[in-house]
Each structure stands twice: as structure tokens, then as C-alpha cells.
Design a protein around this motif. Structure first.
Motif, PDB file in Angstrom:
ATOM      1  N   LYS A  66      -2.934   6.575  12.443  1.00 20.04           N
ATOM      2  CA  LYS A  66      -3.632   7.660  13.135  1.00 20.04           C
ATOM      3  C   LYS A  66      -5.137   7.403  13.220  1.00 20.04           C
ATOM      4  N   ASP A  67      -5.551   6.178  12.865  1.00 16.65           N
ATOM      5  CA  ASP A  67      -6.977   5.799  12.911  1.00 16.65           C
ATOM      6  C   ASP A  67      -7.852   6.716  12.065  1.00 16.65           C
ATOM      7  N   HIS A  68      -7.356   7.054  10.870  1.00 18.34           N
ATOM      8  CA  HIS A  68      -8.133   7.923   9.984  1.00 18.34           C
ATOM      9  C   HIS A  68      -9.410   7.206   9.543  1.00 18.34           C
ATOM     10  N   PRO A  69     -10.558   7.872   9.602  1.00 21.32           N
ATOM     11  CA  PRO A  69     -11.840   7.225   9.282  1.00 21.32           C
ATOM     12  C   PRO A  69     -11.958   6.746   7.829  1.00 21.32           C
ATOM     13  N   ASP A  70     -11.172   7.301   6.914  1.00 17.31           N
ATOM     14  CA  ASP A  70     -11.248   6.892   5.506  1.00 17.31           C
ATOM     15  C   ASP A  70     -10.550   5.560   5.239  1.00 17.31           C
ATOM     16  N   ILE A  71      -9.786   5.059   6.210  1.00 18.50           N
ATOM     17  CA  ILE A  71      -9.051   3.802   6.029  1.00 18.50           C
ATOM     18  C   ILE A  71      -9.876   2.653   6.606  1.00 18.50           C
ATOM     19  N   ASP A  72     -10.002   1.578   5.828  1.00 12.70           N
ATOM     20  CA  ASP A  72     -10.741   0.393   6.255  1.00 12.70           C
ATOM     21  C   ASP A  72     -10.233  -0.116   7.609  1.00 12.70           C
ATOM     22  N   LYS A  73     -11.145  -0.452   8.499  1.00  7.83           N
ATOM     23  CA  LYS A  73     -10.767  -0.882   9.848  1.00  7.83           C
ATOM     24  C   LYS A  73      -9.901  -2.133   9.833  1.00  7.83           C
ATOM     25  N   GLY A  74     -10.184  -3.030   8.876  1.00  9.67           N
ATOM     26  CA  GLY A  74      -9.383  -4.243   8.779  1.00  9.67           C
ATOM     27  C   GLY A  74      -7.942  -3.921   8.387  1.00  9.67           C
ATOM     28  N   LEU A  75      -7.781  -2.960   7.445  1.00  6.12           N
ATOM     29  CA  LEU A  75      -6.443  -2.570   7.011  1.00  6.12           C
ATOM     30  C   LEU A  75      -5.702  -1.835   8.135  1.00  6.12           C
ATOM     31  N   THR A  76      -6.461  -1.014   8.854  1.00  5.55           N
ATOM     32  CA  THR A  76      -5.861  -0.301   9.980  1.00  5.55           C
ATOM     33  C   THR A  76      -5.309  -1.295  11.011  1.00  5.55           C
ATOM     34  N   LYS A  77      -6.084  -2.338  11.285  1.00  2.00           N
ATOM     35  CA  LYS A  77      -5.656  -3.366  12.238  1.00  2.00           C
ATOM     36  C   LYS A  77      -4.395  -4.069  11.748  1.00  2.00           C
ATOM     37  N   LYS A  78      -4.347  -4.343  10.438  1.00  3.34           N
ATOM     38  CA  LYS A  78      -3.188  -5.030   9.849  1.00  3.34           C
ATOM     39  C   LYS A  78      -1.936  -4.154   9.925  1.00  3.34           C
ATOM     40  N   VAL A  79      -2.107  -2.854   9.647  1.00  4.35           N
ATOM     41  CA  VAL A  79      -0.967  -1.918   9.701  1.00  4.35           C
ATOM     42  C   VAL A  79      -0.427  -1.824  11.129  1.00  4.35           C
ATOM     43  N   LYS A  80      -1.314  -1.702  12.101  1.00  5.75           N
ATOM     44  CA  LYS A  80      -0.880  -1.576  13.490  1.00  5.75           C
ATOM     45  C   LYS A  80      -0.206  -2.854  13.994  1.00  5.75           C
ATOM     46  N   ALA A  81      -0.690  -3.987  13.512  1.00  4.48           N
ATOM     47  CA  ALA A  81      -0.083  -5.262  13.920  1.00  4.48           C
ATOM     48  C   ALA A  81       1.352  -5.352  13.397  1.00  4.48           C
ATOM     49  N   LEU A  82       1.562  -4.911  12.153  1.00  3.18           N
ATOM     50  CA  LEU A  82       2.912  -4.932  11.583  1.00  3.18           C
ATOM     51  C   LEU A  82       3.816  -3.935  12.305  1.00  3.18           C
ATOM     52  N   ALA A  83       3.257  -2.759  12.642  1.00  2.00           N
ATOM     53  CA  ALA A  83       4.037  -1.745  13.352  1.00  2.00           C
ATOM     54  C   ALA A  83       4.512  -2.273  14.701  1.00  2.00           C
ATOM     55  N   GLN A  84       3.626  -3.018  15.377  1.00  2.00           N
ATOM     56  CA  GLN A  84       4.000  -3.593  16.661  1.00  2.00           C
ATOM     57  C   GLN A  84       5.016  -4.710  16.490  1.00  2.00           C
TER      58      GLN A  84
ATOM     59  N   ILE B  14       0.854  -1.192   0.000  1.00  6.44           N
ATOM     60  CA  ILE B  14       0.000   0.000   0.000  1.00  6.44           C
ATOM     61  C   ILE B  14       0.890   1.243   0.000  1.00  6.44           C
ATOM     62  N   SER B  15       0.276   2.413  -0.092  1.00  5.29           N
ATOM     63  CA  SER B  15       1.061   3.650  -0.138  1.00  5.29           C
ATOM     64  C   SER B  15       1.530   4.077   1.258  1.00  5.29           C
ATOM     65  N   ILE B  16       2.561   4.901   1.284  1.00  4.55           N
ATOM     66  CA  ILE B  16       3.090   5.422   2.546  1.00  4.55           C
ATOM     67  C   ILE B  16       2.033   6.254   3.264  1.00  4.55           C
ATOM     68  N   SER B  17       1.275   7.050   2.503  1.00  4.47           N
ATOM     69  CA  SER B  17       0.249   7.902   3.120  1.00  4.47           C
ATOM     70  C   SER B  17      -0.853   7.056   3.753  1.00  4.47           C
ATOM     71  N   THR B  18      -1.161   5.922   3.145  1.00  4.57           N
ATOM     72  CA  THR B  18      -2.181   5.033   3.709  1.00  4.57           C
ATOM     73  C   THR B  18      -1.705   4.459   5.035  1.00  4.57           C
ATOM     74  N   VAL B  19      -0.430   4.059   5.099  1.00  6.79           N
ATOM     75  CA  VAL B  19       0.142   3.551   6.352  1.00  6.79           C
ATOM     76  C   VAL B  19       0.071   4.632   7.429  1.00  6.79           C
ATOM     77  N   SER B  20       0.458   5.831   7.060  1.00 11.17           N
ATOM     78  CA  SER B  20       0.465   6.946   8.012  1.00 11.17           C
ATOM     79  C   SER B  20      -0.932   7.223   8.559  1.00 11.17           C
ATOM     80  N   ARG B  21      -1.916   7.250   7.668  1.00 15.01           N
ATOM     81  CA  ARG B  21      -3.286   7.529   8.091  1.00 15.01           C
ATOM     82  C   ARG B  21      -3.869   6.388   8.921  1.00 15.01           C
TER      83      ARG B  21
END
Length: 349
Positions: free
Chosen positions: A27-45, A17-24
Motif C-alpha cells: 500500500k506504499d505506506h510511508p513508514d516502510i523503506d522504499k527499497g523493501l517496498t520495491k522488493k515486496v512488489k517485485a515478489l508480488a508480481q 518479514i512480518s505479514i503486516s509489513t508486506v501489507s503496508r
């Protein structure tokens, strides 16, 4: 081998995915799918990702970093002020970068240059003892970087400052000496260009006038505050035909050196000579006899300096204010003789 720091780009590449998508997503941006947000945070951890506030700040044209320049990092006086600065700035979401001028003008100029290159959002400074130029600080103002001085200050008509009432305290110590039997009161001070030197000398002179003692030039000795210069000043005073019976130092370091020199003679403190200093360093209560000294509200000096920086950042313009804080004279054994039956004898409060 040094482990590479994980970046947003690394995680974006791993997830496709794009860098901006990871960044958003982080930050729990509402435009980002909740499933993708969970996946990004899991990788960050999993990869122990740590945000880079400097890089993030540069994107916003704001680093949230404040530079602090002090003459040294050893004394309690400056470490306590730094603590106050940090406490205030942390509450507002700012970081600090600390530099030491090591009491050198050349090093001070270098510190200013390096901190400006870091794109700091503001600068808080206490001048080096031989800092007698202002061009490097005018450069800070030319870059529209908020600037605040504390204790040893300059450019007071243009820049906000945090100081104490040096005149009143030096006057009070001088009259305190007189009340304890001193009649030949000396003052070992520093370079004439420093505001604290000028103000404490003014207070010394006011104190002499207040108690009716004449000013004698031989008892006011300027130094460059180096150990060698201070030692020469002390020896000069002690070798006078009518040596001082009290000495006020521009700071505690000067008086610690004076104590050492006196202990190499037959003179006794406070029986033969009274002593007092400024800044109330930790060692003031360790040396024997304990040293009378002026205690500065160091933590409050730091907090107020930080508040002035934050105010300028918020207002987006330079502000000229002068904050004068109260000090406390801690009277100890080094400056006290008790009068008894017409004579002066030892004692302390």
C-alpha cells in the motif's frame, strides 16, 4: 494439481518479514523503506499475487460485498437490473454476489442464509413468486444488514424499495384495449400476496371503470404463475361462452403462453383478440405479431436500488424510502385494430 493461491503469509515467509509489513509495503505506506517496498512488489508480481478482498474486509469488519437475490438469471428483465446494480456499486468500490431463488420461497430462504454467512454489507432482493413470508428478511434486519427490495417488494413500512407505477400502466393498457374495440377485457394475473399483482389488478379495474365497462369476475383469473397454472387460466378464458376479446397478462411470460394457446385455435391476433403484457422482454419484438408491453427502466431500477444500499451503509442506519420510476407503454401489433367506416380492421402504429 490445483495451484495454491499466494497469500501475504507466503510472501512474508519468503522475505523474512512480518505479514503486516508486506501489507503496508503493498500500500506504499510511508513508514516502510522504499527499497523493501520495491522488493515486496517485485515478489508480488513474480508470484502473481491477487489481494483477497473478503479477507481484507473481515479485518475491517466490512467485506464490501453486496448480496443480490433475483427470481431467475435468464430473463433480460433481471439481467439488466443486475447490470445497473453492479455499475453503481463498482463505482463505490463494492462487489456483488448474485443468487437465484428460482421462484421458490425455500430457495430464497436458503439464499438469505448463505449470503448472511458471507458477511455481506447489504442485500438487494426481488421476491420469488411464492414468497409469502417475511421472517427470513426480518432476520437480515436483526443483523443490522441494509436491505432493499425492488419490483416485487414487502415490508414497505420498514425497508426501502424501488418500484414502478403498476396501477397507471395497467389502467392505460385497459383503456387502450377499449379504444381498439375490445369490450370483454380479461386479466390473467398471479398470486394475490405479490404487490405487483395487486397493483396491476387495481389498474385493470380502474381502466374498466374509466371507459364505462362493468367488472365481470370471470374475466379476472389468478394463477400461481407456473406454466401449468397459466395454461389452465388461458383455456378457462377461451372456453367461456363469451370469451374475452382482449387479455392483459401480469407479465410477458403469461402472454407468450397465451399466444401459443391462441395459435392452436381458429382465433387470430389481433383480429379476434388483443394481447398485452408487462416487462417488455426481448421476445416481445420477435413473436408474431409483435407484443404490446410495458417497458421498465431496468438499468435505473438497479442503479437506484444500489444507491439506497450505499446510502444506508454511509448513514450506518436503516432508511425507509420508496422510489417510483416511470415506465413506457410500447404499443405494437398485438393490441391494435384501426377503426374504419364503423368497423374495426387490422392495423398498428
Amino acid at each position: 494439481m490445483k495451484k495454491k493461491r499466494v497469500t501475504l503469509k507466503d510472501m512474508a515467509s519468503e522475505l523474512g518479514i512480518s505479514i503486516s509489513t508486506v501489507s503496508r509495503a503493498l500500500k506504499d505506506h510511508p513508514d516502510i523503506d522504499k527499497g523493501l517496498t520495491k522488493k515486496v512488489k517485485a515478489l508480488a508480481q513474480k508470484w502473481s499475487y491477487i489481494p483477497n478482498p473478503l479477507a481484507m474486509g473481515l479485518l475491517r469488519q466490512q467485506t464490501r460485498v453486496i448480496g443480490v437475490i433475483v427470481p431467475d438469471l435468464v430473463t433480460y428483465f433481471f439481467s439488466s437490473i443486475i447490470s445497473g446494480i453492479e455499475d453503481e456499486l463498482q463505482q463505490a468500490g463494492y462487489y456483488i454476489v448474485i443468487s437465484s431463488s428460482k421462484e421458490s420461497l425455500e430457495k430464497e430462504i436458503e439464499c438469505v442464509h448463505n449470503l448472511l454467512n458471507l458477511r455481506i454489507d447489504g442485500l438487494i432482493v426481488c421476491l420469488a413468486q411464492n414468497s409469502n413470508q417475511t421472517d427470513h428478511f426480518k432476520k437480515v434486519l436483526d443483523h443490522d444488514v441494509p436491505l432493499v427490495f425492488f419490483d416485487r417488494v414487502c415490508l414497505e413500512k420498514e425497508v426501502s424499495t424501488v418500484v414502478v407505477d403498476n396501477v397507471s400502466m395497467a389502467r392505460d393498457i385497459t383503456t387502450h384495449f377499449f379504444e381498439n374495440g375490445a369490450r370483454r377485457i380479461a386479466h390473467i394475473t398471479g398470486p394475490k400476496h405479490l404487490n405487483i399483482v395487486e397493483e396491476r389488478a387495481e389498474g385493470y379495474l380502474k381502466g374498466l371503470k374509466e371507459v364505462g365497462l362493468p367488472f365481470e369476475k370471470k374475466y379476472l383469473v389468478h394463477t400461481d404463475l407456473s406454466p401449468l397454472s397459466t395454461e389452465k387460466a388461458i383455456q378457462k378464458l377461451l372456453q367461456l361462452p363469451h370469451r374475452p376479446d382482449a387479455i392483459l397478462g401480469v407479465n410477458d411470460t403469461v402472454i407468450f403462453a397465451t399466444m401459443k394457446a391462441i395459435k392452436g385455435t381458429d382465433l387470430k391476433i389481433p383480429h379476434d383478440i388483443l394481447l398485452a403484457g408487462f416487462s417488455d422482454e426481448f421476445h416481445a419484438t420477435v413473436v408474431e405479431p409483435n407484443l404490446t408491453s410495458v417497458a421498465h427502466p431496468t438499468h435505473e431500477i438497479g442503479r437506484n436500488a444500489a444507491k439506497l444500499i450505499l446510502e444506508q451503509i454511509e448513514e450506518e442506519k436503516a432508511i425507509q424510502k420508496k422510489i417510483v420510476l416511470n415506465t413506457a407503454l410500447h404499443i405494437r401489433a398485438s393490441s391494435v385494430r384501426m377503426k374504419k367506416e364503423g368497423t374495426w380492421s387490422l392495423g398498428f402504429f
